[in-house]
Design an enzyme around this catalytic site. Structure first.
Site, mmCIF file in Angstrom:
data_model
loop_
_atom_site.group_PDB
_atom_site.id
_atom_site.type_symbol
_atom_site.label_atom_id
_atom_site.label_comp_id
_atom_site.label_asym_id
_atom_site.label_seq_id
_atom_site.Cartn_x
_atom_site.Cartn_y
_atom_site.Cartn_z
ATOM 1 N N CYS A 161 96.206 -22.974 123.371
ATOM 2 C CA CYS A 161 94.752 -23.112 123.490
ATOM 3 C C CYS A 161 94.082 -22.934 122.133
ATOM 4 O O CYS A 161 94.488 -22.082 121.336
ATOM 5 C CB CYS A 161 94.174 -22.055 124.437
ATOM 6 S SG CYS A 161 95.011 -21.892 126.014
ATOM 7 N N CYS A 162 93.080 -23.731 121.896
ATOM 8 C CA CYS A 162 92.138 -23.473 120.810
ATOM 9 C C CYS A 162 90.742 -23.769 121.368
ATOM 10 O O CYS A 162 90.561 -23.812 122.586
ATOM 11 C CB CYS A 162 92.454 -24.284 119.555
ATOM 12 S SG CYS A 162 92.255 -26.064 119.730
ATOM 13 N N LYS A 163 89.779 -23.974 120.521
ATOM 14 C CA LYS A 163 88.403 -24.159 120.998
ATOM 15 C C LYS A 163 88.285 -25.331 121.958
ATOM 16 O O LYS A 163 87.673 -25.226 123.023
ATOM 17 C CB LYS A 163 87.480 -24.346 119.797
ATOM 18 C CG LYS A 163 86.015 -24.532 120.156
ATOM 19 C CD LYS A 163 85.186 -24.671 118.892
ATOM 20 C CE LYS A 163 83.712 -24.896 119.232
ATOM 21 N NZ LYS A 163 82.883 -24.999 118.005
#
Length: 754
Positions: free
Chosen positions: A657-659
């Site tokens: 996950c990232c932004k």
């Protein structure tokens, strides 16, 4: 990039150094790993697959073939709609219980009216969101450009399955799955005041120091009150059903059926009585009584002490509902014990009566033998004559009615007192409390959608692995989230939201059931403190499961989150900001991972554990991970590699996950895939960077026009979302250049605002 494969070359005859990575072809058909029979189940949750085929040289100068597939999941919208429907049902039930709380003093009555007004507004908001989500058609995922839309805030961002299938010349074919999704966070709510982790802590501290007009109950007590209320709502109809079955067995004069019905009734009633053996109920009753208008307590007569003597003829009378509630000085603290103890005494009466009925039935059948004429009790003989077999139903009916009356009195008092506990949480800082609940629901919905997708995919790929299925019902599954958020600016709030959302997944259990129709989409039941996700399997797949799973055993998950910021904002945070949030999250989740490992080693059989230890020393990997977390090294990506390796070794589910699940996520996933090819499948050492560039290059993706980009154009025929393919060197950019960039940026900002 490179050459199109046009033959089945098993051996590289030319110079390896001169070879190029080859993109074989592009296809849109999904691949079935375990046979075509599983495809309908897999296609029920995946949509719009895009596949790429590569070949790379191995260290012994042979070719390995890689199939890379990315798919959307229709669960992106299905799970939020299921969850919102549950929230609406739960909140409507709570509002009704508040209305039925009875007469309160003016102070508390005004608070209740205020709470109900705000709660009704929240229910209307949830209903509007559900209506808007039901209108969504076409797209099966939410793009990053829509993450700030209010109507889509329950939907995860860019939820996809990234799968790599490796066909190796010597080793067994292998599958590697990573679920990619944007960090679960309330983007529409914003991060001006931080995320859930900070907001919940601040809210709890303010509640603890509240004024005289509220009664403070800890989060644990509030959760306990919700749990007891849920148990009441589940057990009361079950007990009533089993009581009716007991009467039905009595009317049929079936001793065996009578015994079985009594056994089920006893088990459920004992659970019911046990649910109230908690000091919280007593304290809540006292608090509610003090909140009532004044009155005089009319104590009902105490039941007899000897249950055995009084049961068949004189069951305990049902408690009369009080017309008014006393002040603290008039409150009889032992009254509640007598009320709920009457349920157990009523059950004992029923058990004694059933035993006597069965004993009489056996005595009457054996009376013709004359073998026990001298031993028969005269009173028993009289009772047999007086109570023939036709009277079973009539003799049990009054006792069953008494049990139901006693149980109804307990339920009424307990529901009102525990609802009063919930009123305290809602009454304090009304808008803030409900907005926190909304924010937590939003974040949890996004996290749950990804978890359900990952669980179904993992179940599909490992359905024919007996070891995995044993681990599933014996220990549960580890679910590892790799976070790439920085601890700078808004991403601090995102990380705080994400940490709470992933932690809340502990409340989720899975149950596998047989699909009775073509609809195999999962169904969610439960409440905010405990959810059960029912995963439907086609009959042929369901029959292959172990008996424990087929009988409905709940399957648990153990979510852990490890976050390492890797972008330029993290450099600023490490030089001029604070990274304590990341450090505390990593340390807390390491302890959770260690607990899972201990349970795994304790419950799994030795031969299965030895198989794992031969592959890799899990204990050594855990120690290495702990050392790296304690080292507090800047941008320590070794934490991510170790956590991912441990997860794969433990048959876990992997998330990245990232932004927005685009740039940083795509860089991480491709780097992980190439590392796996190098470490597990003997990718030629000179071709690591070439393979990485090959997977990241736009030329291997084909020419993407604006209409092909799922982030900007058509959402029904999507290409992979890896939009930016930077070389590895940019991830390791010189700190000196970043300092120069920072100085220039600050100068521009100053000039702008001056």
């Amino acid at each position: 990039m490179g050459e199109i494969e046009d033959g089945e070359a098993d051996h590289i005859t030319t110079d390896v150094q001169g070879q190029k990575c080859a993109l074989v072809c592009e296809c849109t058909a999904p691949e079935s790993v375990n046979g075509k029979d599983n495809l309908p189940f897999l296609n029920a949750v995946l949509k719009n697959p895009v596949c790429k085929l590569y070949r790379f040289p191995t260290s012994d100068n042979k070719w390995m073939r890689i199939r890379e597939q990315m798919s959307e999941s229709i669960l992106s919208f299905h799970i939020p709609k299921e969850l919102i429907s549950l929230h609406i049902k739960e909140d409507l039930c709570r509002n009704q219980e508040l209305k039925e709380l009875g007469e309160l003093s003016p102070h508390w009555d005004n608070l209740r009216k205020n709470v109900l007004t705000h709660c009704d507004q929240m229910v209307n908001m949830y209903q509007d969101i559900l209506t808007e989500l039901s209108k969504e058609t076409g797209s099966s995922f939410k793009s990053s450009s829509s993450k700030g839309e209010k109507t889509l805030e329950f939907v995860p961002v860019n939820l996809h399955l990234q799968r790599m299938h490796v066909h190796s010349p010597h080793l067994k074919d292998a599958l590697y799955d990573v679920i990619t999704v944007g960090a679960p966070a309330a983007h529409f709510q914003g991060f001006k005041n931080g995320g859930l982790r900070k907001l919940l802590h601040r809210f709890e501290m303010e509640r603890r120091n509240t004024g005289y007009q509220f009664i403070y109950y800890s989060p644990e007590n509030t959760a306990k009150a919700k749990e007891v209320l849920s148990n009441i709502n589940q057990l009361q109809p079950l007990i009533a059903t089993h009581a009716d079955l007991l009467l039905n067995s009595a009317s049929q004069h079936s001793p065996d059926s009578l015994k079985n019905s009594l056994k089920m009734l006893s088990e459920k009633t004992e659970l019911f009585v046990h649910a109230f053996k908690d000091q919280l109920v007593r304290s809540a009753l006292l608090a509610l009584y003090t909140a009532r208008p004044g009155g005089v307590l009319k104590k009902p007569p105490s039941p007899k002490n000897s249950t055995e003597e009084s049961c068949p003829q004189d069951p305990p009378p049902p408690m009369r509902r009080q017309d008014s509630i006393p002040h603290h000085s008039d409150y009889d603290e032992e009254e509640w014990d007598r009320v709920w103890a009457n349920v157990g005494k009523s059950l004992n009466c029923i058990i004694a009566m059933v035993d006597k009925l069965i004993e009489r039935d056996g005595g009457s059948e054996g009376g013709g033998d004359g073998s026990k004429d001298g031993e028969e009790d005269p009173s028993l003989v009289d009772s047999i004559i007086t109570h023939p077999r036709e009277d079973w139903y009539e003799q049990l009916y009054p006792l069953i009615l008494t049990l139901k009356d006693c149980m109804g009195e307990v339920v009424n008092r307990a529901k009102q007192s525990l609802t009063f506990v919930l009123l305290q949480e809602l009454a304090y800082s009304l808008p803030q409390c409900l907005m926190l609940t909304l924010r937590r629901d939003i974040v949890f919905s996004q996290a749950l959608a990804g978890l359900v997708c990952g669980f179904i995919i993992k179940l599909h790929t490992s359905l024919h692995d007996p070891g995995f299925l044993q681990q599933l019902h014996t220990v549960g599954l580890i679910v590892q989230y790799e976070g790439l958020l920085s601890t700078y600016s808004d991403e601090i709030g995102m990380l705080e939201d994400m940490a709470v959302g992933i932690s809340d997944l502990k409340k989720v259990a899975f149950k596998i059931i047989e699909a009775k129709s073509n609809d195999v989409l999962p169904v969610i039941t439960g409440r905010r403190e405990h959810y059960v996700v029912e995963v439907k399997l086609p009959a042929r797949m369901f029959e292959a499961l172990p008996l424990q799973i087929k009988e409905g055993q709940l399957l648990h998950v153990y979510p852990v989150l490890f976050n390492v910021g890797i972008n330029e904002q993290q450099t600023l945070a490490e030089r001029f900001g604070d990274v304590s949030l990341q450090e505390s999250i990593n340390q807390e989740n390491f302890e959770l991972l260690k607990e899972y490992y201990a349970i795994f080693m304790e419950k799994m059989p030795p031969d299965y554990i030895s198989h794992f230890q031969e592959q890799n020393d899990l204990k050594g990997l855990l120690e290495n991970l702990h050392q790296n977390i304690q080292a507090k090294k800047r941008k320590n990506v070794e934490i991510m590699w170790l956590a991912a390796t441990i997860c794969r070794k433990l048959n876990g589910i992997r998330f990245t996950c990232c932004k927005s699940a685009k740039d940083r996520t795509s860089m991480s996933v491709t780097l992980e895939q190439c590392s796996i090819l190098r470490d597990e499948h003997q990718l030629h050492k000179d071709f690591f960077i070439r393979a990485l560039d090959c997977m990241r290059s736009r030329q291997t993706q084909g020419a993407l026009s604006e209409s092909d980009d799922p982030e900007t154009g058509c959402l029904t025929d999507n290409k992979p979302t890896s939009r930016h393919f930077y070389p590895v060197a940019l991830l390791l950019v010189s700190s000196h250049l970043l300092v120069v960039w920072l100085i220039l940026s600050l100068a521009l900002l100053l000039a702008k605002y001056q």
